[in-house]
Design a protein around this motif. Sequence first.
Motif: not given
Length: 184
Positions: A48-57, A97-106
């Motif tokens: 919601t905050v960023s259009e380019k986010n593509n389900h990343w946390v 070194d990147n700790l980001n997680v992408q949620v795949l079940f949206i």
Amino acid sequence: KNSDKYPLVRIEKIDITIEEITKIKSLKGKQLRRLAFTLLCLSKYWDTVSEKNNHWVNTSDKEIMKMANINTSIVRQSEMFAELRDSGLIRFSKKIDNLNVQVLFIDENGFPPALSIRDFRNLGYQYMMYCGEHYFACENCGLVTKINEPKKGRKQKYCKSCAAEIKMQQNINSVMRYRQIFKS
């Protein structure tokens, strides 16, 4: 000093669909379900905050666990993230070194919402309350907390801090009424 670069974003709510809840309920273990729910909520927030986010946390694991109300060892936390990855619900970044997680079940289909999240405090407890566990939302501050004694029968209205505040205010009001009676 960077606030002028980004527009203000106002988010009323984050909707969670029945399909997403069903995928979360298919997981074994309450902590794992709370973690998946929290990751889903955070992913939708960042979308919601960023259009380019593509389900990343891109929130730290420590903060995610705090929001999910999970208090466990780092080894168990890593195991839970691995279980979600093995279930196909999340994926990790390719960078080491990147700790980001992408949620795949949206749910992209936009099924009707089963739950709307307006408060990002205690997301794990909000999920448990949705599932019918003994949790409630404080009538004063809206914080979702665990019911102290669910077998008592009396409905709990306030969280611990609000209950203490309200009790103190009631005591002050009582003393003031007492003084007014004897003053006149």
